[in-house]
Design a protein around this motif. Structure first.
Motif, mmCIF file in Angstrom:
data_model
loop_
_atom_site.group_PDB
_atom_site.id
_atom_site.type_symbol
_atom_site.label_atom_id
_atom_site.label_comp_id
_atom_site.label_asym_id
_atom_site.label_seq_id
_atom_site.Cartn_x
_atom_site.Cartn_y
_atom_site.Cartn_z
ATOM 1 N N UNK A 183 5.716 4.085 14.964
ATOM 2 C CA UNK A 183 6.313 2.752 14.895
ATOM 3 C C UNK A 183 6.645 2.412 13.451
ATOM 4 N N UNK A 184 7.487 1.403 13.266
ATOM 5 C CA UNK A 184 7.731 0.930 11.917
ATOM 6 C C UNK A 184 7.318 -0.527 11.726
ATOM 7 N N UNK A 185 6.837 -1.134 12.810
ATOM 8 C CA UNK A 185 6.405 -2.533 12.711
ATOM 9 C C UNK A 185 5.399 -2.830 13.819
ATOM 10 N N UNK A 186 4.404 -3.630 13.465
ATOM 11 C CA UNK A 186 3.469 -4.121 14.466
ATOM 12 C C UNK A 186 3.081 -5.546 14.085
ATOM 13 N N UNK B 281 4.303 -3.442 8.281
ATOM 14 C CA UNK B 281 5.527 -2.657 8.244
ATOM 15 C C UNK B 281 5.212 -1.286 7.660
ATOM 16 N N UNK B 282 5.793 -0.258 8.259
ATOM 17 C CA UNK B 282 5.585 1.101 7.779
ATOM 18 C C UNK B 282 6.927 1.742 7.456
ATOM 19 N N UNK B 283 7.031 2.269 6.238
ATOM 20 C CA UNK B 283 8.221 3.000 5.798
ATOM 21 C C UNK B 283 7.776 4.424 5.496
ATOM 22 N N UNK B 284 7.951 5.301 6.469
ATOM 23 C CA UNK B 284 7.421 6.663 6.328
ATOM 24 C C UNK B 284 8.142 7.445 5.241
ATOM 25 N N UNK B 285 9.417 7.245 5.090
ATOM 26 C CA UNK B 285 10.155 8.010 4.085
ATOM 27 C C UNK B 285 9.667 7.660 2.688
ATOM 28 N N UNK B 286 9.300 6.414 2.494
ATOM 29 C CA UNK B 286 8.805 5.979 1.191
ATOM 30 C C UNK B 286 7.301 6.095 1.084
ATOM 31 N N UNK B 287 6.640 6.458 2.170
ATOM 32 C CA UNK B 287 5.177 6.515 2.232
ATOM 33 C C UNK B 287 4.595 5.180 1.761
ATOM 34 N N UNK B 288 5.057 4.134 2.408
ATOM 35 C CA UNK B 288 4.697 2.781 1.978
ATOM 36 C C UNK B 288 4.446 1.916 3.209
ATOM 37 N N UNK B 289 3.399 1.105 3.128
ATOM 38 C CA UNK B 289 3.215 0.096 4.164
ATOM 39 C C UNK B 289 2.884 -1.238 3.515
ATOM 40 N N UNK C 119 -1.849 7.256 11.071
ATOM 41 C CA UNK C 119 -2.360 5.982 11.572
ATOM 42 C C UNK C 119 -2.838 5.185 10.380
ATOM 43 N N UNK C 120 -2.461 3.894 10.378
ATOM 44 C CA UNK C 120 -2.750 3.060 9.221
ATOM 45 C C UNK C 120 -3.366 1.736 9.683
ATOM 46 N N UNK C 121 -4.296 1.254 8.879
ATOM 47 C CA UNK C 121 -5.020 0.041 9.258
ATOM 48 C C UNK C 121 -5.127 -0.890 8.056
ATOM 49 N N UNK C 122 -5.261 -2.164 8.350
ATOM 50 C CA UNK C 122 -5.572 -3.162 7.332
ATOM 51 C C UNK C 122 -6.894 -3.835 7.692
ATOM 52 N N UNK C 123 -7.718 -3.993 6.669
ATOM 53 C CA UNK C 123 -8.997 -4.663 6.804
ATOM 54 C C UNK C 123 -9.031 -5.826 5.828
ATOM 55 N N UNK C 124 -9.800 -6.832 6.211
ATOM 56 C CA UNK C 124 -10.005 -8.015 5.378
ATOM 57 C C UNK C 124 -11.493 -8.116 5.087
ATOM 58 N N UNK D 35 0.859 -1.186 0.000
ATOM 59 C CA UNK D 35 0.000 0.000 0.000
ATOM 60 C C UNK D 35 0.894 1.235 0.000
ATOM 61 N N UNK D 36 0.574 2.204 -0.837
ATOM 62 C CA UNK D 36 1.311 3.468 -0.878
ATOM 63 C C UNK D 36 0.365 4.621 -0.568
ATOM 64 N N UNK D 37 0.883 5.657 0.016
ATOM 65 C CA UNK D 37 0.046 6.811 0.312
ATOM 66 C C UNK D 37 0.774 8.090 -0.069
ATOM 67 N N UNK D 38 0.009 9.148 -0.258
ATOM 68 C CA UNK D 38 0.602 10.402 -0.702
ATOM 69 C C UNK D 38 0.545 11.504 0.349
#
Lengths: 114, 112
Positions: free
Chosen positions: A54-57, A65-73, A32-37, A23-26
């Motif tokens: 955080x960078x991992x949960x 995993x969250x990579x803020x510099x890349x705006x990617x999870x 805060x980021x969430x995943x749904x199924x 997932x990428x964001x702009x």
């Protein structure tokens, strides 16, 4: 203006292997980021979340995993099971947009093959 | 513990008719959200309430759409008059002031 993007509409993985959903964001204000199924004919079910501090949960087989510099999870599912076959949505919220407002990606359909 | 309850689960109506979708949030949750899911636009927030008060209705597509929350255990989303382009799955979600929202099963609306 799609602030949250899931570029892979579908993903097929062998049972027992690792599934990685991206997932990428702009919007750099998202904190805060969430995943749904989601199964067919049901509502989305909350899976796991992560704060931008955080960078991992991790929760059982699921790790975000969250990579803020890349705006990617990403969401890792290990090991993948047939019951994991579903559509997965990532979502994000920003305090300046009303912390409770979630912006969803378009979803990725995950198929786990036996 | 019952989750979010939505009714009806399916609705088929003719263009021009009034449609009312209903939602009962999880007990103790003080925020309620209405979403619409379509193939073209995905899952989009229409409106949300905190403590029965509408906070943000910027996602409501037109004046034909209205939502109310008369008490903590009930909300409605009304479309009047309905149009074929309103055909979608409408979800209600609630949260106890946290960031994670808990969704109902949805109402599948078809406007002919």
């Amino acid at each position: 203006d799609q602030q949250v993007k899931q570029n892979s509409p579908s993903l097929s993985v062998q049972e027992g292997r690792i599934s990685i959903l991206n997932c990428d964001y702009t919007n750099s204000m998202f904190d805060y980021f969430l995943w749904y199924k989601k199964y067919p004919a049901e509502g989305p079910t909350f899976l796991i979340s992560i704060s931008s501090i955080k960078d991992k949960n991790e929760d059982g087989r699921f790790t975000v995993f969250l990579n803020k510099s890349a705006k990617h999870l990403s969401l890792h599912i290990v090991p993948s099971q047939p019951g994991d076959s579903a559509v997965y949505f990532c979502a994000a919220s920003a305090p300046n947009q009303g912390a409770q407002k979630l912006v969803f990606g378009q979803g990725t359909r995950l198929t786990i093959n036996p | 513990d019952a989750g979010v309850i939505q009714s009806p689960r399916h609705e088929v109506t003719e263009m021009g008719q009034e449609v009312t979708l209903r939602c009962k949030p999880i007990s103790g949750h003080n925020s309620l959200f209405w979403y619409r899911q379509t193939m073209m636009r995905g899952l989009e927030l229409l409106i949300y309430f905190n403590n029965n008060v509408p906070i943000d209705d910027s996602g409501m597509p037109e004046d034909r759409f209205s939502a109310k929350m008369p008490n903590a255990s009930f909300s409605t989303l009304k479309i009047q008059p309905s149009e074929p382009r309103d055909s979608a799955v409408y979800f209600c979600a609630s949260t106890p002031s946290g960031r994670a929202q808990y969704f109902g099963p949805g109402t599948r609306l078809l406007v002919l």
